[in-house]
Scaffold this active site. Structure first.
Site, PDB file in Angstrom:
ATOM      1  N   ASP A  70       0.877  -1.156   0.000  1.00 22.61           N
ATOM      2  CA  ASP A  70       0.000   0.000   0.000  1.00 22.61           C
ATOM      3  C   ASP A  70       0.924   1.219   0.000  1.00 22.61           C
ATOM      4  O   ASP A  70       2.041   1.154   0.529  1.00 22.61           O
ATOM      5  CB  ASP A  70      -0.872  -0.035   1.260  1.00 22.61           C
ATOM      6  CG  ASP A  70      -1.659   1.238   1.451  1.00 22.61           C
ATOM      7  OD1 ASP A  70      -2.445   1.587   0.551  1.00 22.61           O
ATOM      8  OD2 ASP A  70      -1.468   1.893   2.495  1.00 22.61           O
ATOM      9  N   ARG A  71       0.473   2.336  -0.571  1.00 24.58           N
ATOM     10  CA  ARG A  71       1.342   3.517  -0.626  1.00 24.58           C
ATOM     11  C   ARG A  71       1.263   4.347   0.658  1.00 24.58           C
ATOM     12  O   ARG A  71       2.229   4.456   1.399  1.00 24.58           O
ATOM     13  CB  ARG A  71       0.969   4.379  -1.842  1.00 24.58           C
ATOM     14  CG  ARG A  71       1.947   5.520  -2.087  1.00 24.58           C
ATOM     15  CD  ARG A  71       1.502   6.440  -3.190  1.00 24.58           C
ATOM     16  NE  ARG A  71       0.559   7.429  -2.657  1.00 24.58           N
ATOM     17  CZ  ARG A  71       0.004   8.387  -3.375  1.00 24.58           C
ATOM     18  NH1 ARG A  71       0.260   8.498  -4.661  1.00 24.58           N
ATOM     19  NH2 ARG A  71      -0.837   9.233  -2.814  1.00 24.58           N
ATOM     20  N   ASP A  72       0.097   4.946   0.900  1.00 27.37           N
ATOM     21  CA  ASP A  72      -0.053   5.932   1.971  1.00 27.37           C
ATOM     22  C   ASP A  72      -0.202   5.263   3.329  1.00 27.37           C
ATOM     23  O   ASP A  72      -1.103   4.453   3.533  1.00 27.37           O
ATOM     24  CB  ASP A  72      -1.265   6.823   1.679  1.00 27.37           C
ATOM     25  CG  ASP A  72      -1.142   7.523   0.335  1.00 27.37           C
ATOM     26  OD1 ASP A  72      -0.041   7.999   0.028  1.00 27.37           O
ATOM     27  OD2 ASP A  72      -2.141   7.566  -0.408  1.00 27.37           O
TER      28      ASP A  72
ATOM     29  N   TYR B  47      -5.150  12.890   0.400  1.00 28.27           N
ATOM     30  CA  TYR B  47      -5.350  13.445  -0.943  1.00 28.27           C
ATOM     31  C   TYR B  47      -4.115  14.208  -1.433  1.00 28.27           C
ATOM     32  O   TYR B  47      -4.218  15.284  -1.991  1.00 28.27           O
ATOM     33  CB  TYR B  47      -6.598  14.331  -0.994  1.00 28.27           C
ATOM     34  CG  TYR B  47      -7.831  13.626  -0.482  1.00 28.27           C
ATOM     35  CD1 TYR B  47      -8.345  12.521  -1.144  1.00 28.27           C
ATOM     36  CD2 TYR B  47      -8.451  14.052   0.682  1.00 28.27           C
ATOM     37  CE1 TYR B  47      -9.473  11.867  -0.676  1.00 28.27           C
ATOM     38  CE2 TYR B  47      -9.577  13.403   1.165  1.00 28.27           C
ATOM     39  CZ  TYR B  47     -10.083  12.311   0.485  1.00 28.27           C
ATOM     40  OH  TYR B  47     -11.195  11.659   0.958  1.00 28.27           O
TER      41      TYR B  47
ATOM     42  N   GLN C  28      -6.946   5.685  -4.535  1.00 24.67           N
ATOM     43  CA  GLN C  28      -6.742   7.122  -4.713  1.00 24.67           C
ATOM     44  C   GLN C  28      -8.074   7.791  -5.046  1.00 24.67           C
ATOM     45  O   GLN C  28      -8.292   8.299  -6.149  1.00 24.67           O
ATOM     46  CB  GLN C  28      -5.684   7.377  -5.793  1.00 24.67           C
ATOM     47  CG  GLN C  28      -4.297   6.922  -5.416  1.00 24.67           C
ATOM     48  CD  GLN C  28      -3.759   7.660  -4.208  1.00 24.67           C
ATOM     49  OE1 GLN C  28      -3.907   8.871  -4.076  1.00 24.67           O
ATOM     50  NE2 GLN C  28      -3.129   6.921  -3.289  1.00 24.67           N
ATOM     51  N   SER C  29      -8.981   7.755  -4.081  1.00 28.11           N
ATOM     52  CA  SER C  29     -10.329   8.276  -4.306  1.00 28.11           C
ATOM     53  C   SER C  29     -10.372   9.777  -4.535  1.00 28.11           C
ATOM     54  O   SER C  29     -11.390  10.311  -4.976  1.00 28.11           O
ATOM     55  CB  SER C  29     -11.245   7.907  -3.131  1.00 28.11           C
ATOM     56  OG  SER C  29     -10.867   8.620  -1.966  1.00 28.11           O
TER      57      SER C  29
ATOM     58  N   ARG D  51     -11.309  -1.097  -6.179  1.00 27.59           N
ATOM     59  CA  ARG D  51     -11.081  -0.424  -4.900  1.00 27.59           C
ATOM     60  C   ARG D  51     -10.916  -1.446  -3.787  1.00 27.59           C
ATOM     61  O   ARG D  51     -11.777  -2.288  -3.556  1.00 27.59           O
ATOM     62  CB  ARG D  51     -12.248   0.516  -4.587  1.00 27.59           C
ATOM     63  CG  ARG D  51     -12.011   1.300  -3.314  1.00 27.59           C
ATOM     64  CD  ARG D  51     -13.057   2.393  -3.124  1.00 27.59           C
ATOM     65  NE  ARG D  51     -12.829   3.052  -1.859  1.00 27.59           N
ATOM     66  CZ  ARG D  51     -11.898   3.961  -1.643  1.00 27.59           C
ATOM     67  NH1 ARG D  51     -11.116   4.345  -2.628  1.00 27.59           N
ATOM     68  NH2 ARG D  51     -11.730   4.493  -0.457  1.00 27.59           N
TER      69      ARG D  51
ATOM     70  N   ASP E 226      -1.411  -0.968   5.913  1.00 31.47           N
ATOM     71  CA  ASP E 226      -1.585  -0.426   7.258  1.00 31.47           C
ATOM     72  C   ASP E 226      -3.018  -0.467   7.771  1.00 31.47           C
ATOM     73  O   ASP E 226      -3.255  -0.087   8.911  1.00 31.47           O
ATOM     74  CB  ASP E 226      -1.061   1.012   7.321  1.00 31.47           C
ATOM     75  CG  ASP E 226      -1.866   1.969   6.455  1.00 31.47           C
ATOM     76  OD1 ASP E 226      -2.245   1.596   5.320  1.00 31.47           O
ATOM     77  OD2 ASP E 226      -2.101   3.107   6.899  1.00 31.47           O
TER      78      ASP E 226
END
Length: 180
Positions: free
Chosen positions: A7-9, A18, A51-52, A95, A121
């Protein structure tokens, strides 16, 4: 173990909600070293990220691409990037916690999901891994709920420990959802 999809964030980089600004990208402690260790061991690495902000009209695909490029500079290189641009209510199959992103990343890397680990996470990362037939490792952060930690098949304290688990699992069989 053929691949790790991060996962990135909140996992590879500090979560800035965002984020469309590459200058705001800060790697999580040990992220560059974790990716490098996996690559040295012959493990393919990529990212799967919701990335909503795109679907909400807050970010553009170019914004996300610029942030991803900065992550590649600071942490990578990462071999594949898959992200879901849809807002949570959209009827998509990508998603997280749905398996679409993970399955697309596996296809692009040419690896079997059962030989892939998703590291994230929050619970949706773990659920996406299980839905795709992958193993999962949860690295809790302050936003991770207690029930997500309790329900995770494997929990690591940080990226270094997650990589230790992945590399040890290369010698052991995998089961969907967790490492055995």
């Amino acid at each position: 173990m053929d691949a790790v999809l991060f996962d990135r964030d909140g996992t590879l980089v500090v979560d800035v909600p965002y984020n469309g600004d590459p200058a705001a990208v800060t790697p999580m402690p040990g992220a560059r070293e974790a990716v490098a260790r996996l690559r040295r061991a012959g493990v393919r690495v990529g990212v799967v990220s919701n990335q909503s902000g795109i679907g909400r009209g807050i970010l553009t695909h170019d914004d996300v691409g610029a942030v991803n490029a900065r992550v590649d500079e600071l942490v990578g290189p990462l071999e594949v990037w898959e992200y879901c641009p849809h807002e949570p209510r959209a009827a998509c199959d990508c998603r997280k916690p749905l398996p679409g992103l993970v399955l697309r990343a596996c296809r692009r890397l040419g690896v079997e999901p059962r030989h892939t680990v998703v590291v994230g996470d929050i619970g949706t990362d773990v659920e996406a891994a299980a839905a795709a037939g992958c193993a999962a490792i949860l690295i809790p952060t302050p936003i991770t709920r207690r029930d997500e930690v309790a329900g995770a098949p494997v929990v690591a304290s940080d990226l270094d420990e997650a990589v230790d688990i992945v590399l040890a699992a290369r010698l052991a069989p995998l089961s969907a959802g967790g490492l055995t």
